[in-house]
Enzyme design. Structure first.
Site, PDB file in Angstrom:
ATOM      1  N   LYS A  30       0.818  -1.226   0.000  1.00  0.00           N
ATOM      2  CA  LYS A  30       0.000   0.000   0.000  1.00  0.00           C
ATOM      3  C   LYS A  30       0.846   1.270   0.000  1.00  0.00           C
ATOM      4  CE  LYS A  30      -0.713   0.192   4.994  1.00  0.00           C
ATOM      5  NZ  LYS A  30      -0.096   1.447   5.379  1.00  0.00           N
ATOM      6  N   THR A  31       1.992   1.241   0.736  1.00  0.00           N
ATOM      7  CA  THR A  31       2.819   2.455   0.784  1.00  0.00           C
ATOM      8  C   THR A  31       3.354   2.770  -0.603  1.00  0.00           C
ATOM      9  OG1 THR A  31       3.446   1.783   3.012  1.00  0.00           O
ATOM     10  CG2 THR A  31       4.676   3.591   2.073  1.00  0.00           C
ATOM     11  N   ASP A 213      -3.751   7.319   4.649  1.00  0.00           N
ATOM     12  CA  ASP A 213      -3.245   5.977   4.938  1.00  0.00           C
ATOM     13  C   ASP A 213      -3.956   5.425   6.170  1.00  0.00           C
ATOM     14  OD1 ASP A 213      -1.649   3.774   4.805  1.00  0.00           O
ATOM     15  OD2 ASP A 213       0.107   4.704   5.728  1.00  0.00           O
ATOM     16  N   GLU A 214      -4.003   4.092   6.318  1.00  0.00           N
ATOM     17  CA  GLU A 214      -4.598   3.446   7.511  1.00  0.00           C
ATOM     18  C   GLU A 214      -5.983   4.022   7.800  1.00  0.00           C
ATOM     19  OE1 GLU A 214      -3.197   0.918   8.585  1.00  0.00           O
ATOM     20  OE2 GLU A 214      -1.022   1.098   8.659  1.00  0.00           O
ATOM     21  N   GLN A 244      -7.671  -5.063   9.613  1.00  0.00           N
ATOM     22  CA  GLN A 244      -6.606  -4.643  10.533  1.00  0.00           C
ATOM     23  C   GLN A 244      -7.045  -3.471  11.413  1.00  0.00           C
ATOM     24  OE1 GLN A 244      -2.386  -4.891   9.116  1.00  0.00           O
ATOM     25  NE2 GLN A 244      -3.360  -5.007   7.107  1.00  0.00           N
ATOM     26  N   ARG A 597       2.323 -10.567  10.280  1.00  0.00           N
ATOM     27  CA  ARG A 597       3.644  -9.916  10.394  1.00  0.00           C
ATOM     28  C   ARG A 597       4.725 -10.857   9.877  1.00  0.00           C
ATOM     29  NH1 ARG A 597       2.054  -5.851   9.612  1.00  0.00           N
ATOM     30  NH2 ARG A 597       0.081  -6.930   9.468  1.00  0.00           N
TER      31      ARG A 597
END
Length: 665
Positions: A30-31, A213-214, A244, A597
């Site tokens: 995504k980044t 973002d997020e 998330q 993770r």
């Protein structure tokens, strides 16, 4: 650009026909999508960088994004671009528009410790739990855009009415101090935009494209701010993942994701489902687990990184054995695969689980880093120095005045301060101003007044210099003048004094360097301090080769080759206080974050018994283990197995210890 991107990523970058929601699964890049979209807007669509804002949740994420954008857009063509946290953006808006809300541009930003002091005074209580509860109630009200009046009108019982009255006084006190708290940094811009259409128009015109973002972590107040900034043009890309969303306890509201298609019927949704991080087995288990939650948007992660090793589940006798087994297994794995310590993370639900782990890691001389520990800014010596800086930036900052005038002691006693506080309260003026009033001079002895006048004149001289001279000249003079180093050595054991003075020097060097790099005065830097997370600063530079210990909440957004998830038991994860369906779904998302993770290998442990207080209580495996699906899990240890295998388990542990000991010597 397009060569390294998959089709949905490319589509997300190029879509500009209206509001866009990018559902980005864990590890789906995504980044990269956000940074490439910024580059696309500037290079291909002719956007001026000044008209683009990318908003993240942490300073660390903002810094990382800035670095990535600088790499993609070489030659400084990103100048003027806004990449910041919600709170930093709020500060920018408020500094510029302060007068419209009745603040001066040099208002102070109070941290939670300053606010704690105010709430404790208002509540007339010293009970920590009561004050914290009150603080979080006020914070939740602000984040939900509830005004003090509304809270008072709608109080359900005496406790709520009490909290609402404290909220009213708290808001008035902050305003009197010309100060804001962290929640105000979002709620005040919302209030500003709702009541001043001309100011809103100016900012909508300035920030013509928004990237968030997020997105799943936004609360009601942040969502409102975004909606106002986006305006009817609605030129934005929101990137998030409903699987998330783990910050409900902090006011984040997953309803904001549900609300997007309702608020923006023309919303386009693009899903990023290819995971570039984990093996197929790890993703299969993560998908199986999260399927037990009600879905806002259907998506399934997939990967072409190979099937990978089975996920291990080790049943341990108790917490001590769990810690020992994890450390031994980690060292054996490292020895066998020739990996680095930094390839490993041990993740847990609560900080209490770290203590026994630290013991075993230290015994085995394994280097480790603990995240989510005390921040640099929370240290008393840093707060002491910061109180002086805050006073230079805003003389109405009463908590800073009290701390500075008493640390080191300046011959100003408690009774003098009390008289000053009473006088200032009657006159509704800051303490600093009160010192110079004729009326106050009549209330105290000349010998009480003299050190106060001397202190305030010193601050005035320093303020004049701090606004004009380089940080490197002003700061050392300030520290010398207050004699902080000598005071530390008088009040602390030599080793503690040395360590604290070392922190002060590190802090000063950092401020001097920052002042030079950003061409900022000490006053300007001070206004930023409450927002800068010193932990980012400490982790700059080279990566330390150490095992990462972290809570699951703090590990979000990070990845490690090998992950140990410990304490996967009912009552720990899911937490015993999270049994209602909404909280249970959030706990399941927390487990999902933990699983995703891991890149190469994943190891779970749980205990048959765990110490609680003084007694041992029986534990059972978390329901989440069964929900991951049995076929990719390999179980070992525990009394459920036949006796020989159990003996084999402890024999294996002994053999492992022997092998590692031989390797060490």
């Amino acid at each position: 650009m397009s060569a390294q991107l998959n089709a949905p990523q490319r589509e997300a970058i190029r879509y500009l026909d209206g509001p866009l929601l990018v559902l980005a699964g864990a590890g789906s890049g995504k980044t990269r999508v956000i940074t490439q979209k910024i580059a696309y807007l500037i290079q291909d669509c002719g956007f001026n960088p000044r008209n683009i804002a990318a908003i993240t949740f942490t300073n660390k994420a903002a810094k990382e994004m800035q670095e990535r954008v600088d790499k993609v857009l070489e030659g400084g063509s990103a100048k003027g671009l806004t990449i910041s946290t919600f709170h930093s953006l709020g500060v920018r808006i408020l500094r510029e528009e302060a007068t419209a809300l009745g603040y001066k541009p040099k208002f102070s930003i109070f941290d939670s410790a300053d606010c704690y002091g105010i709430v404790s005074d208002l509540a007339g209580s010293v009970d920590k739990a009561t004050i914290r509860k009150l603080q979080s109630t006020i914070s939740n009200w602000k984040n939900a855009l509830v005004t003090p009046d509304w809270a008072l009108k709608n109080a359900q019982d005496e406790t709520e009415a009490l909290a609402a009255r404290a909220y009213t006084s708290y808001a008035a006190t902050l305003k009197a101090y010309q100060a804001v708290d962290f929640d105000d940094l979002i709620s005040l811009p919302v209030e500003l935009f709702e009541n001043h259409p001309e100011v809103l128009g100016k900012w909508q015109n300035r920030l013509r494209y928004l990237l968030v973002d997020e997105y799943q972590d936004t609360n009601a107040c942040q969502y409102k701010l975004l909606k106002l900034l986006a305006g009817p043009r609605a030129a934005f890309t929101a990137v998030g993942d409903d699987d998330q969303a783990i910050y409900g306890w902090r006011g984040a509201d997953i309803e904001n994701l549900r609300g997007l298609p309702k608020d923006y019927p023309q919303l386009k949704v693009i899903k990023l489902e290819q995971n570039y991080r984990s093996t197929v087995r790890i993703l299969k288990a993560a998908n199986a687990l999260i399927a037990h939650n009600e879905k806002l948007f259907e998506k399934k992660l997939w990967s072409d990184l190979g099937y990978g090793d089975p996920i291990t589940v080790t049943v341990c006798k108790d917490g001590e054995h769990e810690a020992e087994s994890v450390v031994m297994k980690l060292m054996a794995h490292k020895f066998e695969h020739r990996t680095a310590f930094s390839d490993y993370a041990i993740l847990y639900r609560g900080n209490f689980q770290a203590r026994v782990l630290e013991q075993f890691l230290r015994n085995q001389r394994v280097p480790y880093l603990l995240s989510g520990g005390q921040s640099f800014f929370e240290k008393a010596e840093i707060k002491d120095i910061t109180s002086y800086l805050r006073l230079l930036a805003n003389q109405d900052d009463d908590p800073a005045f009290i701390r500075a005038v008493t640390t080191p002691k300046r011959g100003v006693g408690g009774s003098t301060l009390e008289a000053l506080g009473t006088y200032a309260g009657e006159r509704h003026i800051p303490l600093f101003t009160a010192v110079f009033e004729e009326g106050f001079a009549h209330r105290v002895q000349p010998r009480q007044l003299a050190p106060l006048i001397e202190f305030c004149e010193f601050i005035n001289r320093m303020e004049w210099r701090a606004a004009r001279e380089p940080v490197g000249q002003v700061l050392p003079d300030l520290l010398n003048a207050i004699g902080y180093e000598a005071w530390l050595y008088d009040h602390e054991e030599p080793r503690a004094a040395q360590s604290k003075w070392g922190n002060v020097q590190e802090f000063t060097n950092w401020l001097v360097k920052k002042g030079e790099e950003d061409e900022k005065t000490l006053i300007e830097l001070t206004q930023m301090i409450a927002l800068i997370n010193m932990l980012d600063k400490q982790k700059d530079g080279e990566t330390i080769d150490a095992v990462q210990l972290s809570t699951l909440h703090a590990a979000k957004g990070l990845e490690y080759k090998h992950v140990f998830l410990i304490g996967i038991e009912e009552g720990v994860l899911p937490h015993r206080e999270s049994q209602d369906p909404v909280k249970l779904e959030e706990e399941r998302r927390l487990m999902y974050v933990g699983i995703t993770r891991a890149q190469r290998s994943l190891h779970l442990t749980y205990c048959e018994k765990r110490k609680q207080g003084k007694e041992m209580i029986s534990c059972e495996a978390s329901r989440f283990i069964a929900e991951m699906g049995k076929e990719d899990l390999r179980f070992s240890g525990g009394s459920a197995q036949s006796v020989p295998d159990k003996a084999g388990g402890s024999a294996r542990l002994e053999a492992m210890k022997a092998m590692l000991a031989a390797n060490k010597s």
